[in-house]
Design a protein around this motif. Structure first.
Motif, mmCIF file in Angstrom:
data_model
loop_
_atom_site.group_PDB
_atom_site.id
_atom_site.type_symbol
_atom_site.label_atom_id
_atom_site.label_comp_id
_atom_site.label_asym_id
_atom_site.label_seq_id
_atom_site.Cartn_x
_atom_site.Cartn_y
_atom_site.Cartn_z
ATOM 1 N N LYS A 1 30.306 43.197 36.791
ATOM 2 C CA LYS A 1 29.774 43.945 37.935
ATOM 3 C C LYS A 1 30.045 43.238 39.266
ATOM 4 N N VAL A 2 31.245 42.675 39.362
ATOM 5 C CA VAL A 2 31.652 41.990 40.589
ATOM 6 C C VAL A 2 32.871 42.706 41.161
ATOM 7 N N GLU A 3 32.812 43.008 42.436
ATOM 8 C CA GLU A 3 33.955 43.612 43.119
ATOM 9 C C GLU A 3 34.923 42.508 43.531
ATOM 10 N N VAL A 4 36.119 42.494 42.941
ATOM 11 C CA VAL A 4 37.095 41.426 43.181
ATOM 12 C C VAL A 4 38.235 41.960 44.044
ATOM 13 N N THR A 5 38.522 41.267 45.123
ATOM 14 C CA THR A 5 39.629 41.615 46.013
ATOM 15 C C THR A 5 40.590 40.436 46.084
ATOM 16 N N ILE A 6 41.882 40.703 45.912
ATOM 17 C CA ILE A 6 42.889 39.639 45.913
ATOM 18 C C ILE A 6 43.896 39.887 47.030
ATOM 19 N N ASP A 7 44.154 38.850 47.816
ATOM 20 C CA ASP A 7 45.269 38.849 48.761
ATOM 21 C C ASP A 7 46.323 37.896 48.234
ATOM 22 N N TYR A 8 47.532 38.391 48.006
ATOM 23 C CA TYR A 8 48.643 37.541 47.573
ATOM 24 C C TYR A 8 49.385 37.049 48.821
#
Length: 449
Positions: A65-72
Motif C-alpha cells: 500500500k505504498v505509492e512508488v514513483t521512480i525517476d530514471y
C-alpha cells in the motif's frame, strides 16, 4: 526508457528542512509501511532493465500500500551525481537515491544509517563484497545498500579464437563455463603469460586494448594491476607507500606491455576499449559484458568469439576492479521505514535474480551467494561466454585507492594517479624514479588537503 524530469534548479528551489536523527534498532519488515516513496535511480543502458526494476517496485508497492514513483536519471554528463548533490544541499528531493562508488562517502552526513537492513541481508545471503563494505561504511556504520543494478567488475573479455590461433592459449579450457577448473591451468594465467601473449597478438595485427586515460575503465583495471604487483599508494594509517620496489616493478612491467597496445589508448574514454573490441581489430579488453552485448547487435561474428574470464595473477594475487553502486536513504526522507522495506525487498536473492537476467548478466550483486544465477550460464553467443564474469576461484575484487581511508582513496581514484604514472613512463618516457617522486608529491598534497 523513462527519463527523469527532475532538474537541479527545481531541486535547489525546494524548501530545505532538518531531518530527525534515528537510532538504529533491529530491523523488522513491515507488511504495510504505507505512504509514498520516490526514487532517483541510475538509468540503465541495457534495454528493458529499467522495466524490470519498475515492475518489482510496483509489485512491492501494491502489496504494501505504498505509492512508488521512480525517476530514471542518466549518468551522461554526470546528471545522476549532480542531482544527488543538489538534493543533499537542498535537504529535499527523493527518498531513495542511487549513488555510484565513492558517492556514499561524499554524502554520508545526510544519509540514513542502514545497519539494520544490511545485518538482515547478511544473515540471509552471507558475506558481502569487501569493496562494498569499504565504500559504504564509516566508523562501523553502513550508509548505503549495495545495488544489483549498475554494479560491475572489469575482468578480461578476450577473443578466444585469436588467443588460440596466435598464442596457443585455450581460454575456455583455463576458465570453463563451470566450476571444474584445473588449478594448474588457472595458475598459468599470470601477468607474464599476459605479456607474452600481448606481444604475439600485436605481431599478428590484433593488439589488446588497455585504456590508459583518466576515466573509470582505465583507472579500475590499472589499479587492479598495480595491486597484483603489491603496489600501495597510501595505507590505512595515512602512510605514503608509493616509493617501493613493488611500484617500480609494476611500472617496469607497464613499460614492456604498453607498446603492444594501440597508441591511442592514452586518449580513450570509457567507450574506447569497447569500440576497439567490437571493431574486430582488438584481441581483448578489461570490461564488463557491455562490449560483448553491443557486439551481438553490431558485429555478431566478434560477439561469438568473446570470452569473459579472470584477470591474470601477479606476485601478490589475482585482482579485478570492482565498481559497486548503492542505494542511499536521505536523512530527510519522509518515509524511511518504507524505504528500508523496499530496499530490503530489492536486495533479496529472487529480485536480484530478475535484475541480473534483465541486464543479460551485466549487473553484479555484492553477495557471492548470488553467483549461482543461471543467467551467466545461459546467455550467448557463445554459451557460457559470461559465466566467469562474477569473481570466482582466487580472483579478488578491488578498487583503486585501497587501502587508504575512503576520502583519501577517492582523491587518488578521481585524480587518476595510477594511469598518469603509466602515461608518464610509457608515453612520456620519463624515468621511473622521477615519476614515483611526482606521485609522492601528489599524495602529500592530498593528505594535506
Amino acid at each position: 526508457m523513462p527519463r527523469s524530469s527532475l532538474s537541479r534548479r527545481n531541486l535547489l528551489k525546494t524548501t530545505a528542512f532538518a531531518a530527525a536523527s534515528v537510532v538504529s534498532a533491529p530491523y523488522l519488515r513491515h507488511s504495510y509501511a504505507a505512504g509514498k516513496l520516490t526514487l532517483g535511480v541510475w538509468d540503465h543502458w541495457v534495454p528493458g532493465a529499467n522495466t524490470t526494476l519498475t515492475k518489482l517496485c510496483n509489485e512491492w508497492g501494491e502489496k504494501n500500500k505504498v505509492e512508488v514513483t521512480i525517476d530514471y536519471i542518466t549518468s551522461q554528463g554526470d546528471k545522476d551525481l549532480l542531482t544527488a548533490s543538489a538534493e543533499a544541499q537542498a535537504r529535499a528531493g527523493h527518498d531513495i537515491m542511487s549513488h555510484r562508488a565513492w558517492q556514499v562517502q561524499v554524502h554520508r552526513n545526510v544519509l540514513e544509517p542502514v545497519d539494520d537492513v544490511i545485518k538482515t541481508l547478511i544473515a540471509k545471503a552471507g558475506p558481502i563484497s569487501p569493496v562494498s563494505e569499504y565504500l559504504a561504511t564509516h566508523e562501523g556504520k553502513w550508509f548505503g545498500i549495495p545495488t544489483t543494478v549498475g554494479s560491475q567488475v572489469k575482468p578480461c573479455c578476450s577473443r578466444m579464437d585469436l588467443y588460440k590461433q596466435h598464442c596457443g592459449i585455450d581460454l575456455t579450457a583455463i576458465f570453463p563455463a563451470n566450476d571444474n577448473r584445473d588449478p594448474k591451468l588457472v595458475d598459468s594465467w599470470n601477468w607474464d603469460l599476459y605479456l607474452k601473449s600481448a606481444e604475439q597478438l600485436f605481431k599478428a595485427g590484433f593488439p589488446v586494448g588497455l585504456p590508459m586515460g583518466q576515466t573509470s575503465d582505465a583507472i579500475d583495471s590499472t589499479g587492479a594491476m598495480f595491486r597484483a604487483f603489491g603496489s600501495v599508494m597510501v595505507d590505512e594509517k595515512d602512510n605514503i607507500k608509493i616509493d617501493s620496489n613493488e611500484t617500480r616493478t609494476a611500472l617496469e612491467y607497464f613499460k614492456k606491455l604498453m607498446p603492444f597496445n594501440p597508441p591511442e589508448v592514452y586518449a580513450w574514454d570509457d567507450a574506447g576499449n569497447n569500440r576497439w573490441l567490437i571493431s574486430g581489430k582488438g584481441a581483448g579488453i578489461m570490461n564488463p559484458p557491455s562490449a560483448w552485448a553491443v557486439a551481438k547487435r553490431d558485429n555478431p561474428q566478434v560477439a561469438a568469439q568473446c570470452w569473459t574470464h579472470d584477470m591474470p595473477r601477479g606476485p601478490t594475487g589475482r585482482f579485478v576492479g570492482q565498481l559497486p553502486f548503492f542505494y542511499g536513504i536521505w536523512s530527510f526522507s519522509q518515509n524511511k521505514q518504507a524505504a528500508k522495506d523496499l530496499l530490503q525487498f530489492l536486495s533479496e536473492k529472487e529480485q536480484s535474480r530478475q535484475l541480473v537476467a534483465a541486464s543479460s548478466g551485466y549487473d553484479l550483486p555484492s553477495f557471492k551467494s548470488y553467483y549461482d544465477f543461471d543467467t551467466w550460464q545461459k546467455v550467448e553467443p557463445p554459451p557460457g561466454t559470461v559465466y566467469n564474469y562474477p569473481p570466482r576461484g582466487d580472483e579478488q575484487p578491488s578498487i583503486t585507492g585501497y587501502p587508504a581511508r575512503p576520502d583519501v582513496a577517492a582523491q587518488i581514484y578521481n585524480q587518476s594517479i595510477h594511469t598518469i604514472m603509466v602515461a608518464k613512463v610509457c608515453q612520456g618516457n620519463e624515468p621511473i624514479d622521477k615519476v614515483v617522486k611526482w606521485a609522492r608529491g601528489e599524495l602529500e598534497g592530498l593528505l594535506r588537503s
